[in-house]
Design a protein around this motif. Sequence first.
Motif, PDB file in Angstrom:
ATOM      1  N   PRO A 206     -12.466  -4.037  -1.416  1.00 35.41           N
ATOM      2  CA  PRO A 206     -12.467  -2.577  -1.307  1.00 35.41           C
ATOM      3  C   PRO A 206     -11.188  -1.901  -1.786  1.00 35.41           C
ATOM      4  N   TYR A 207     -10.152  -2.692  -2.110  1.00 35.54           N
ATOM      5  CA  TYR A 207      -8.878  -2.084  -2.507  1.00 35.54           C
ATOM      6  C   TYR A 207      -8.619  -2.180  -4.006  1.00 35.54           C
ATOM      7  N   TRP A 208      -9.598  -2.641  -4.753  1.00 35.23           N
ATOM      8  CA  TRP A 208      -9.521  -2.587  -6.223  1.00 35.23           C
ATOM      9  C   TRP A 208      -9.910  -1.180  -6.644  1.00 35.23           C
ATOM     10  N   ASP A 209      -9.053  -0.509  -7.432  1.00 41.48           N
ATOM     11  CA  ASP A 209      -9.265   0.885  -7.819  1.00 41.48           C
ATOM     12  C   ASP A 209     -10.200   0.940  -9.021  1.00 41.48           C
ATOM     13  N   TRP A 210     -11.501   0.961  -8.734  1.00 37.74           N
ATOM     14  CA  TRP A 210     -12.498   0.936  -9.797  1.00 37.74           C
ATOM     15  C   TRP A 210     -12.451   2.196 -10.658  1.00 37.74           C
ATOM     16  N   ASP A 211     -12.224   3.338 -10.048  1.00 42.85           N
ATOM     17  CA  ASP A 211     -12.199   4.581 -10.818  1.00 42.85           C
ATOM     18  C   ASP A 211     -11.080   4.547 -11.855  1.00 42.85           C
ATOM     19  N   TYR A 212      -9.907   4.116 -11.444  1.00 46.51           N
ATOM     20  CA  TYR A 212      -8.767   3.995 -12.360  1.00 46.51           C
ATOM     21  C   TYR A 212      -9.050   2.960 -13.437  1.00 46.51           C
ATOM     22  N   PHE A 213      -9.627   1.843 -13.040  1.00 43.23           N
ATOM     23  CA  PHE A 213      -9.902   0.783 -13.998  1.00 43.23           C
ATOM     24  C   PHE A 213     -10.888   1.236 -15.065  1.00 43.23           C
ATOM     25  N   MET A 214     -11.973   1.912 -14.651  1.00 48.27           N
ATOM     26  CA  MET A 214     -12.949   2.364 -15.639  1.00 48.27           C
ATOM     27  C   MET A 214     -12.365   3.429 -16.559  1.00 48.27           C
ATOM     28  N   LYS A 215     -11.410   4.181 -16.057  1.00 47.44           N
ATOM     29  CA  LYS A 215     -10.697   5.133 -16.929  1.00 47.44           C
ATOM     30  C   LYS A 215      -9.904   4.376 -17.979  1.00 47.44           C
ATOM     31  N   LYS A 239      -6.333   7.572  -3.825  1.00 48.09           N
ATOM     32  CA  LYS A 239      -5.181   7.713  -2.933  1.00 48.09           C
ATOM     33  C   LYS A 239      -5.504   8.538  -1.692  1.00 48.09           C
ATOM     34  N   GLU A 240      -6.534   9.361  -1.793  1.00 48.75           N
ATOM     35  CA  GLU A 240      -6.910  10.191  -0.652  1.00 48.75           C
ATOM     36  C   GLU A 240      -8.032   9.589   0.177  1.00 48.75           C
ATOM     37  N   ASN A 241      -8.679   8.558  -0.356  1.00 41.91           N
ATOM     38  CA  ASN A 241      -9.799   7.932   0.344  1.00 41.91           C
ATOM     39  C   ASN A 241      -9.270   6.803   1.239  1.00 41.91           C
ATOM     40  N   ILE A 242      -8.672   7.189   2.348  1.00 45.10           N
ATOM     41  CA  ILE A 242      -8.055   6.237   3.265  1.00 45.10           C
ATOM     42  C   ILE A 242      -9.134   5.676   4.193  1.00 45.10           C
ATOM     43  N   GLN A 243      -9.312   4.370   4.149  1.00 43.14           N
ATOM     44  CA  GLN A 243     -10.344   3.707   4.939  1.00 43.14           C
ATOM     45  C   GLN A 243      -9.726   2.565   5.742  1.00 43.14           C
ATOM     46  N   LYS A 244     -10.327   2.299   6.870  1.00 41.69           N
ATOM     47  CA  LYS A 244      -9.875   1.199   7.719  1.00 41.69           C
ATOM     48  C   LYS A 244     -11.012   0.197   7.874  1.00 41.69           C
ATOM     49  N   PHE A 245     -10.803  -0.984   7.340  1.00 37.38           N
ATOM     50  CA  PHE A 245     -11.791  -2.045   7.423  1.00 37.38           C
ATOM     51  C   PHE A 245     -11.235  -3.211   8.239  1.00 37.38           C
ATOM     52  N   ASN A 251     -10.748 -12.278  11.957  1.00 39.86           N
ATOM     53  CA  ASN A 251     -10.737 -11.503  13.197  1.00 39.86           C
ATOM     54  C   ASN A 251      -9.499 -10.601  13.259  1.00 39.86           C
ATOM     55  N   LEU A 252      -9.303  -9.842  12.174  1.00 36.04           N
ATOM     56  CA  LEU A 252      -8.080  -9.063  12.012  1.00 36.04           C
ATOM     57  C   LEU A 252      -8.407  -7.660  11.517  1.00 36.04           C
ATOM     58  N   ASP A 253      -7.870  -6.642  12.187  1.00 41.75           N
ATOM     59  CA  ASP A 253      -8.005  -5.273  11.710  1.00 41.75           C
ATOM     60  C   ASP A 253      -7.034  -5.049  10.556  1.00 41.75           C
ATOM     61  N   LEU A 254      -7.536  -4.560   9.443  1.00 38.71           N
ATOM     62  CA  LEU A 254      -6.695  -4.284   8.284  1.00 38.71           C
ATOM     63  C   LEU A 254      -6.095  -2.891   8.407  1.00 38.71           C
ATOM     64  N   PRO A 255      -4.890  -2.684   7.907  1.00 38.16           N
ATOM     65  CA  PRO A 255      -4.285  -1.357   7.998  1.00 38.16           C
ATOM     66  C   PRO A 255      -5.062  -0.324   7.193  1.00 38.16           C
ATOM     67  N   ALA A 256      -5.093   0.909   7.688  1.00 33.72           N
ATOM     68  CA  ALA A 256      -5.728   1.996   6.941  1.00 33.72           C
ATOM     69  C   ALA A 256      -4.998   2.152   5.613  1.00 33.72           C
ATOM     70  N   GLN A 257      -5.754   2.238   4.534  1.00 41.53           N
ATOM     71  CA  GLN A 257      -5.136   2.311   3.205  1.00 41.53           C
ATOM     72  C   GLN A 257      -6.128   2.856   2.189  1.00 41.53           C
ATOM     73  N   ALA A 258      -5.603   3.196   1.016  1.00 36.90           N
ATOM     74  CA  ALA A 258      -6.433   3.738  -0.059  1.00 36.90           C
ATOM     75  C   ALA A 258      -7.490   2.719  -0.474  1.00 36.90           C
ATOM     76  N   SER A 259      -8.686   3.230  -0.776  1.00 38.23           N
ATOM     77  CA  SER A 259      -9.807   2.341  -1.052  1.00 38.23           C
ATOM     78  C   SER A 259     -10.773   2.980  -2.036  1.00 38.23           C
ATOM     79  N   SER A 260     -11.506   2.131  -2.741  1.00 45.13           N
ATOM     80  CA  SER A 260     -12.611   2.594  -3.586  1.00 45.13           C
ATOM     81  C   SER A 260     -13.896   2.742  -2.797  1.00 45.13           C
TER      82      SER A 260
END
Length: 443
Positions: A206-215, A239-245, A251-260
């Motif tokens: 989920p942290y691969w920036d697909w929009d940037y890559f396709m650009k 950068k504004e799409n902050i998601q927490k997965f 068994n680990l909560d990942l930090p909230a961060q930018a996501s595709s």
Amino acid sequence: MTSKQRIRLALALTTASTFGLALLSPVAQATSPGTRPECPRTLDCEWAPAAYQQTGDPADKETYGNYDTADRPHTAKIKYIVLHDTEETFDKTLQIFQDPHSQTSAHYVVRSGDGHVAQMVKDKGIAWQAGNWYINQQSIGIEQEGVATEGSKWFTPAMYRSTAALVRYLAAKYDIPLDRQHIIGHDNVPPTSTSGTAAMHWDPGPYWDWDYFMKLVGRPTVPSAPPSSQLVTISPVFKENIQKFRDCEKNLDLPAQASSAVPLHTGPSTGSPLFSDPALHTDGKPGTNCAADWGSKISASQQAVVAGRAPGWTAIWWYGQKAWFQSPAHTRTTTPTSGYVVRPKAGRTDVPVYGVAYPDKGEYPADFTAGRLGTPLKYTIKQGQAYPGGGEAPTGYYYAPTIDASYPYDHTYFPGATRYVTVQIGHRVAFVKASDVDIVRIR
């Protein structure tokens, strides 16, 4: 890491016949350490060949690694590019692919720090990389140094630029459409059968920036249809799409961060359950926020057909059902798009969906009993639904069970006459028979 499963075939054939099919010699496919890498001149690229040698008893010619020789695109076409992450360092990945016992490989590996590229399997060969033999035989696999749950740490500008340059080069060379039904992640590769769904991989994550890559590859997301278009491209600002997965494997909560990734719900409310992939959650329980649970999220640059709207929410057709995501007014969650969609022909209530596009039984030679057949996945396309797609999927099956073509028909590509098209049924692409659907242009 790429799939470590090597699909093995056991066959006892008594005769070989002339069927007009290519029979390839592995010896003729051999390459020397000094082979020039197949890269654009602008890339820093080396040739570091993956292992191709016997690994067990010499009498057991089915035990070998780490790819199959072929003569693509003269036999099987190359129509897909699959992006992975290594889950290992660059150097360790090269060591794994050069160990013939690892039973895995990719055509290219891209280094995180500087974008350096190592080609490990020639384009004409079939790397064992996607976990789906049909996709393997029709694709080129690119591994990128990194760990999916630590995307921002590994996915550097240099890596994005090098991978994009390589994808542009390969797409032009092999006539691969620059869209997200053909430029896919490992997480977009379908299972070959319903039972294999849970084993499919979810990199680059989920942290691969697909929009940037396709650009970078020359296909930025821009409006190409009126705002009312039923076809949309998912386009949140990374950068504004902050998601927490959650990393449910650790068994680990990942930090909230930018996501595709954009979470999908069963209704237009954050209180409604997350969407559940019916082939992944066979118990009928709701989807989860696990990073690996791709049924509960859609990615930037993927397209979808609108199935409904509510204030601040949009519904799309997803794995045969409606899925909802937040689309507040005055935000760039979606972009209206023109393009092709597939929908059932009149009178068809449930169109079967496949993870492969293999020939039908009657399209193999009568004396060849090892031909693979496609079986429908759990998903169907129902009357009234539509999904992005329509690009022709090559129909065929490449049979290569041994290292030295010791069986009749060994290293042979069997083309099929039944026509399939690619469809974005959910997060993973899939295939439907062209005779079952209409392909419609949405403007």
